[in-house]
Scaffold this motif. Structure first.
Motif, PDB file in Angstrom:
ATOM      1  N   THR A  31       9.329   3.870  -5.311  1.00  0.00           N
ATOM      2  CA  THR A  31       8.203   2.949  -5.411  1.00  0.00           C
ATOM      3  C   THR A  31       8.573   1.710  -4.603  1.00  0.00           C
ATOM      4  OG1 THR A  31       9.064   1.921  -7.424  1.00  0.00           O
ATOM      5  CG2 THR A  31       7.608   3.832  -7.714  1.00  0.00           C
ATOM      6  N   LEU A  32       7.789   0.687  -4.701  1.00  0.00           N
ATOM      7  CA  LEU A  32       8.062  -0.511  -3.913  1.00  0.00           C
ATOM      8  C   LEU A  32       9.145  -1.396  -4.535  1.00  0.00           C
ATOM      9  CD1 LEU A  32       4.417  -1.337  -2.815  1.00  0.00           C
ATOM     10  CD2 LEU A  32       6.177  -0.120  -1.554  1.00  0.00           C
ATOM     11  N   LEU A  33       9.774  -0.922  -5.625  1.00  0.00           N
ATOM     12  CA  LEU A  33      10.889  -1.658  -6.226  1.00  0.00           C
ATOM     13  C   LEU A  33      12.117  -1.560  -5.322  1.00  0.00           C
ATOM     14  CD1 LEU A  33      10.581  -0.438  -9.927  1.00  0.00           C
ATOM     15  CD2 LEU A  33       9.923  -2.665  -9.015  1.00  0.00           C
ATOM     16  N   PRO A  34      12.864  -2.641  -5.203  1.00  0.00           N
ATOM     17  CA  PRO A  34      14.037  -2.621  -4.307  1.00  0.00           C
ATOM     18  C   PRO A  34      15.253  -1.973  -4.971  1.00  0.00           C
ATOM     19  CG  PRO A  34      13.764  -4.795  -5.236  1.00  0.00           C
ATOM     20  CD  PRO A  34      12.605  -3.965  -5.742  1.00  0.00           C
ATOM     21  N   LEU A  35      15.229  -0.655  -5.093  1.00  0.00           N
ATOM     22  CA  LEU A  35      16.339   0.084  -5.682  1.00  0.00           C
ATOM     23  C   LEU A  35      16.818   1.148  -4.705  1.00  0.00           C
ATOM     24  CD1 LEU A  35      14.943   0.806  -9.269  1.00  0.00           C
ATOM     25  CD2 LEU A  35      16.743  -0.797  -8.691  1.00  0.00           C
ATOM     26  N   GLY A  36      18.005   1.613  -4.920  1.00  0.00           N
ATOM     27  CA  GLY A  36      18.532   2.741  -4.164  1.00  0.00           C
ATOM     28  C   GLY A  36      19.080   3.760  -5.143  1.00  0.00           C
ATOM     29  N   GLY A  66       7.719   9.562  -6.912  1.00  0.00           N
ATOM     30  CA  GLY A  66       7.580   8.120  -6.699  1.00  0.00           C
ATOM     31  C   GLY A  66       6.793   7.821  -5.440  1.00  0.00           C
ATOM     32  N   GLY A  67       7.040   8.590  -4.375  1.00  0.00           N
ATOM     33  CA  GLY A  67       6.261   8.440  -3.140  1.00  0.00           C
ATOM     34  C   GLY A  67       4.800   8.777  -3.353  1.00  0.00           C
ATOM     35  N   ALA A  68       4.525   9.796  -4.185  1.00  0.00           N
ATOM     36  CA  ALA A  68       3.141  10.168  -4.490  1.00  0.00           C
ATOM     37  C   ALA A  68       2.439   9.042  -5.253  1.00  0.00           C
ATOM     38  CB  ALA A  68       3.103  11.461  -5.292  1.00  0.00           C
ATOM     39  N   VAL A  69       3.164   8.386  -6.148  1.00  0.00           N
ATOM     40  CA  VAL A  69       2.583   7.238  -6.864  1.00  0.00           C
ATOM     41  C   VAL A  69       2.273   6.115  -5.879  1.00  0.00           C
ATOM     42  CG1 VAL A  69       3.102   5.424  -8.554  1.00  0.00           C
ATOM     43  CG2 VAL A  69       3.587   7.814  -9.099  1.00  0.00           C
ATOM     44  N   SER A  70       3.165   5.882  -4.929  1.00  0.00           N
ATOM     45  CA  SER A  70       2.899   4.867  -3.896  1.00  0.00           C
ATOM     46  C   SER A  70       1.674   5.252  -3.074  1.00  0.00           C
ATOM     47  CB  SER A  70       4.114   4.696  -2.979  1.00  0.00           C
ATOM     48  OG  SER A  70       5.193   4.158  -3.686  1.00  0.00           O
ATOM     49  N   TRP A  71       1.524   6.539  -2.749  1.00  0.00           N
ATOM     50  CA  TRP A  71       0.342   7.018  -2.020  1.00  0.00           C
ATOM     51  C   TRP A  71      -0.918   6.701  -2.826  1.00  0.00           C
ATOM     52  CZ3 TRP A  71      -3.924   9.935  -2.712  1.00  0.00           C
ATOM     53  CH2 TRP A  71      -4.589  10.393  -1.576  1.00  0.00           C
ATOM     54  N   LEU A 111      13.149   6.736   5.323  1.00  0.00           N
ATOM     55  CA  LEU A 111      13.750   5.583   5.993  1.00  0.00           C
ATOM     56  C   LEU A 111      13.878   4.381   5.060  1.00  0.00           C
ATOM     57  CD1 LEU A 111      11.895   5.700   9.430  1.00  0.00           C
ATOM     58  CD2 LEU A 111      14.331   6.093   9.025  1.00  0.00           C
ATOM     59  N   PRO A 112      15.024   3.723   5.053  1.00  0.00           N
ATOM     60  CA  PRO A 112      15.178   2.526   4.230  1.00  0.00           C
ATOM     61  C   PRO A 112      14.254   1.407   4.713  1.00  0.00           C
ATOM     62  CG  PRO A 112      17.295   3.269   5.131  1.00  0.00           C
ATOM     63  CD  PRO A 112      16.230   4.082   5.773  1.00  0.00           C
ATOM     64  N   GLY A 113      13.672   0.707   3.781  1.00  0.00           N
ATOM     65  CA  GLY A 113      12.845  -0.458   4.117  1.00  0.00           C
ATOM     66  C   GLY A 113      11.422  -0.148   4.486  1.00  0.00           C
ATOM     67  N   VAL A 114      11.181   0.892   5.260  1.00  0.00           N
ATOM     68  CA  VAL A 114       9.810   1.201   5.683  1.00  0.00           C
ATOM     69  C   VAL A 114       9.275   2.477   5.054  1.00  0.00           C
ATOM     70  CG1 VAL A 114      10.022   0.011   7.906  1.00  0.00           C
ATOM     71  CG2 VAL A 114      10.560   2.437   7.760  1.00  0.00           C
ATOM     72  N   GLY A 115      10.141   3.318   4.526  1.00  0.00           N
ATOM     73  CA  GLY A 115       9.704   4.601   3.983  1.00  0.00           C
ATOM     74  C   GLY A 115       8.784   4.483   2.780  1.00  0.00           C
ATOM     75  N   ASP A 116       9.132   3.612   1.834  1.00  0.00           N
ATOM     76  CA  ASP A 116       8.317   3.471   0.636  1.00  0.00           C
ATOM     77  C   ASP A 116       6.946   2.868   0.950  1.00  0.00           C
ATOM     78  OD1 ASP A 116      10.437   4.569  -0.737  1.00  0.00           O
ATOM     79  OD2 ASP A 116      11.274   2.619  -1.273  1.00  0.00           O
ATOM     80  N   PRO A 117       6.875   1.785   1.727  1.00  0.00           N
ATOM     81  CA  PRO A 117       5.549   1.287   2.107  1.00  0.00           C
ATOM     82  C   PRO A 117       4.759   2.303   2.937  1.00  0.00           C
ATOM     83  CG  PRO A 117       7.195  -0.407   2.503  1.00  0.00           C
ATOM     84  CD  PRO A 117       7.932   0.854   2.148  1.00  0.00           C
ATOM     85  N   LEU A 118       5.454   3.137   3.704  1.00  0.00           N
ATOM     86  CA  LEU A 118       4.772   4.155   4.501  1.00  0.00           C
ATOM     87  C   LEU A 118       3.960   5.098   3.614  1.00  0.00           C
ATOM     88  CD1 LEU A 118       4.326   5.527   7.265  1.00  0.00           C
ATOM     89  CD2 LEU A 118       6.361   6.874   6.785  1.00  0.00           C
ATOM     90  N   CYS A 119       4.494   5.437   2.458  1.00  0.00           N
ATOM     91  CA  CYS A 119       3.762   6.306   1.521  1.00  0.00           C
ATOM     92  C   CYS A 119       2.481   5.618   1.050  1.00  0.00           C
ATOM     93  CB  CYS A 119       4.636   6.654   0.323  1.00  0.00           C
ATOM     94  SG  CYS A 119       6.094   7.622   0.760  1.00  0.00           S
TER      95      CYS A 119
END
Length: 161
Positions: A31-36, A66-71, A111-119
């Motif tokens: 998700t857009l939370l800053p976790l790894g 999590g990516g689907a939730v971001s979508w 991708l780190p940083g852009v992958g989550d917003p990309l979803c």
């Protein structure tokens, strides 16, 4: 290390709890939370090397969900904005670039940083949901295999503390 922290770490490392911990952390980190999630995946595998493939599957599933939730969040945001803007189009060069690739752009969700917003942007652009989820899963699985294998190769005895 205090006893309660040691007990917690031992409990989370148990296969029955470790995999659920990997799922939750992988989900939240997509998700857009800053976790790894790589550290959790690596830690579980150092304690339970026989769980490599189940861990890869669970981490990929959690991260993809999590990516689907971001979508869905991006899709919902676009729907809300459309109501306010009365359907006027958004002209941004990056959006036009992504529209050319369609759901395949979700391969880059690892991708780190852009992958989550990309979803979320894929949802904003109303790319088809299931193809996006499939491409997210492929990209995220490849990342987990690559990152975890590299960490296990670089630190065969564990990370130096």
């Amino acid at each position: 290390m205090p006893d309660w922290i040691h007990s917690l770490m031992q409990a989370l490392a148990m296969p029955e709890l470790g995999l659920s911990t990997v799922f939750v952390v992988s989900f939240l980190s997509a998700t857009l939370l800053p976790l790894g999630s790589e550290a959790v995946v690596f830690g579980l595998l150092k304690l339970n090397p026989d769980l490599f493939w189940p861990t890869m599957a669970v981490a990929t599933a959690g991260n993809t969900l999590g990516g689907a939730v971001s979508w869905l969040m991006g899709y919902g945001a676009h729907t809300a904005v459309d109501k306010v803007r009365h359907g006027q189009p958004t002209n941004v060069r990056a959006l036009q670039w992504l529209e050319r690739f369609g759901p395949k752009a979700c391969l880059l969700s690892w991708l780190p940083g852009v992958g989550d917003p990309l979803c979320a942007v894929a949802g904003w652009l109303k790319f088809p949901f299931w193809p996006c989820v499939l491409y997210m899963a492929i990209g995220k699985f490849a990342r987990y295999i690559t990152m975890t294998s590299a960490l296990l190769w670089m630190f065969p005895g564990g990370l130096p503390i």
